[in-house]
Scaffold this active site. Structure first.
Site, PDB file in Angstrom:
ATOM      1  N   ARG A 113       0.864  -1.173   0.000  1.00  0.00           N
ATOM      2  CA  ARG A 113       0.000   0.000   0.000  1.00  0.00           C
ATOM      3  C   ARG A 113       0.906   1.231   0.000  1.00  0.00           C
ATOM      4  NH1 ARG A 113      -3.938   2.228   4.913  1.00  0.00           N
ATOM      5  NH2 ARG A 113      -4.918   3.877   3.679  1.00  0.00           N
ATOM      6  N   HIS A 114       0.480   2.309  -0.631  1.00  0.00           N
ATOM      7  CA  HIS A 114       1.235   3.557  -0.586  1.00  0.00           C
ATOM      8  C   HIS A 114       1.369   4.036   0.854  1.00  0.00           C
ATOM      9  CE1 HIS A 114      -2.505   5.635   0.297  1.00  0.00           C
ATOM     10  NE2 HIS A 114      -3.055   4.900  -0.677  1.00  0.00           N
ATOM     11  N   ARG A 163      -0.665   9.745   2.740  1.00  0.00           N
ATOM     12  CA  ARG A 163      -1.139  10.714   1.757  1.00  0.00           C
ATOM     13  C   ARG A 163      -2.014  11.740   2.458  1.00  0.00           C
ATOM     14  NH1 ARG A 163      -6.275   9.449   1.992  1.00  0.00           N
ATOM     15  NH2 ARG A 163      -7.008   7.289   1.802  1.00  0.00           N
ATOM     16  N   ARG A 179       0.453   9.056  -5.548  1.00  0.00           N
ATOM     17  CA  ARG A 179       0.858   8.480  -4.271  1.00  0.00           C
ATOM     18  C   ARG A 179       1.526   7.119  -4.422  1.00  0.00           C
ATOM     19  NH1 ARG A 179      -4.633   8.725  -4.767  1.00  0.00           N
ATOM     20  NH2 ARG A 179      -5.942   6.879  -4.419  1.00  0.00           N
ATOM     21  N   HIS A 239      -2.957  -0.092  -3.411  1.00  0.00           N
ATOM     22  CA  HIS A 239      -3.828   0.550  -2.433  1.00  0.00           C
ATOM     23  C   HIS A 239      -4.322  -0.461  -1.399  1.00  0.00           C
ATOM     24  CE1 HIS A 239      -3.983   3.967  -5.260  1.00  0.00           C
ATOM     25  NE2 HIS A 239      -3.984   3.016  -6.187  1.00  0.00           N
ATOM     26  N   ASP A 240      -4.970   0.054  -0.341  1.00  0.00           N
ATOM     27  CA  ASP A 240      -5.501  -0.838   0.684  1.00  0.00           C
ATOM     28  C   ASP A 240      -6.534  -1.793   0.100  1.00  0.00           C
ATOM     29  OD1 ASP A 240      -7.309   1.233   0.235  1.00  0.00           O
ATOM     30  OD2 ASP A 240      -7.690   1.640   2.350  1.00  0.00           O
TER      31      ASP A 240
END
Length: 432
Positions: free
Chosen positions: A49-50, A53, A126, A320-321
């Site tokens: 995950r990033h 943000r 991101r 991403h999540d």
């Protein structure tokens, strides 16, 4: 796309003085390790995950109208990786470099040959920025390529948690499954919503006074499924997730924990209660099997391909999540507990790590872990190394037995990936 040299990384590492974590006592336990004595590490594949943000909501949005308070002054534009997020991700990259050197998969000052290392990101700022910062920590003397396959600020189909198949029969079955699995979790958010309302002083807000939003309820969840789009919802859980997400990010970014809580002196458990709202939101949209097999299908194929690439030493896939949630659901991962995290499922910057090991007899195994920075490490900008590692939680799988060292046979893990991939065709055939 060639990665941009991050000339600000060294400066940014000095830009944040260490601060007191605040916000109550963590439930920290002893860290696990990914290392396995008596085994040789041959490959590592990471789904990440990033990192931190700014909130997804634009200026003047409902998020701002939901509270009389001013949100944190973010260092980045809407939905973009913050400077602190970049610092933290660089530290994660450094930790993995040191661990991979210890495991002798990477030599010192590693300059990989073609195809040995792959870094592939979704085309959002991101995720690209997270990949750049991570690679700067992982390969500080090597200008690594960052793969981006679609135009900037669009969603790559590999990482886009969209439904590539939907039908009236499928939609009905998916909603029934979601409600059977998660309706109780939604119903139990009443106390979480009350805490959220108190923390943001909701009843003093413009949104409440204008009757734009009157209250948070547990019985107004509505779901929508459409081919080519992400699953969506309306109702209190969606609005609550927006605020929960922003508060969680503010807790990580704001040095003063009381200020992060808009003047409320919150315990660590209360921060977990606030974050739980967005955890339930993610489960509802992406973790029911009928949905996860659908939306995770391209990413499961990508991971399967990477694990089967004999030339590859290291892979970093940045999304991403929703990607982590749907992949773990598709792989039938058992429930897990994340010590020292206010996020219960997919903490910011978290990574699902597939490590391929061989024993002394040449038998192949996988160790699979969720690796993440604790709340204190995130808030304090803690430097990560082998003596101060991130949190490491081994993952286990329904219906599969690990050996005495916590490792799974290669054929079992690849078979579970194949099962998840094949489920998509079964869904299409059954509900078309």
């Amino acid at each position: 796309m060639k990665k941009r040299l991050l000339s600000l990384t060294a400066i940014s590492l000095l830009a944040f003085a260490l601060c007191s974590c605040g916000g109550g006592k963590e439930d920290k336990t002893a860290e696990e390790t990914m290392s396995k004595e008596g085994y040789q590490l041959n490959q590592t594949v990471i789904l990440s995950r990033h990192n931190i943000r700014s909130p997804l909501s634009e200026k003047g949005s409902l998020l701002e109208r939901m509270t009389p308070h001013s949100w944190h002054d973010w260092s980045s534009g809407t939905s973009e990786l913050t400077l602190k997020g970049g610092v933290l991700e660089t530290q994660m990259g450094q930790y993995f470099r040191k661990w991979l050197e210890k495991e002798k998969l990477f030599p010192l000052n590693y300059h990989p040959s073609d195809n040995e290392v792959r870094i592939y990101a979704n085309a959002k700022q991101r995720t690209i920025a997270t990949s750049n910062y991570f690679s700067s920590g992982l390969l500080p003397s090597f200008d690594a390529d960052i793969e981006v396959h679609v135009p900037f600020d669009t969603m790559d189909p590999t990482f886009n948690p969209q439904l590539t198949f939907a039908s009236p029969a499928y939609n009905k079955a998916a909603e029934e499954q979601i409600r059977s699995l998660f309706q109780n979790d939604v119903d139990h958010l009443k106390d979480n919503y009350e805490l959220l309302s108190d923390v943001i002083d909701f009843r003093d807000s413009e949104a409440y006074k204008s009757k734009e939003v009157l209250e948070f309820k547990t019985d107004d969840l509505a779901l929508t499924f459409e081919t080519g789009k992400e699953p969506t919802m309306s109702g209190s859980l969606k609005i609550g997730c927006t605020v929960s997400d922003a508060l969680t990010l503010q807790y990580y970014e704001e040095p003063d924990a009381k200020k992060a809580g808009f003047g409320h002196d919150l315990s660590f458990e209360q921060w977990k209660e606030l974050s739980e709202i967005k955890d339930v939101y993610g489960d509802v949209l992406f973790s029911a099997p009928l949905v996860s097999y659908n939306v995770a299908h391209p990413l499961l194929e990508e991971i399967r391909g990477e694990l089967s690439d004999e030339e590859r030493k290291f892979t970093f896939l940045c999304g991403h999540d929703s990607n982590i949630s749907s992949v773990l659901s598709s792989l039938e991962v058992n429930d897990y507990v994340l010590p020292s995290s206010i996020e219960g499922k997919t903490p910011i910057g978290s990574k699902v790590v597939f490590n391929s090991f061989a024993d002394e007899d040449g038998n192949d195994y996988y160790g699979i872990s969720l690796v993440y920075q604790s709340a204190a490490q995130l808030r304090d900008n803690s430097m990560l190394d082998l003596e101060n590692p991130p949190m490491i939680v081994p993952l286990s799988f329904k219906g599969m037995n690990a050996n005495k060292d916590g490792l799974y046979r290669k054929e079992d893990i690849l078979g579970r990936l194949d099962k998840g991939i094949s489920k998509y065709a079964e869904i299409v055939s059954l509900y078309r």
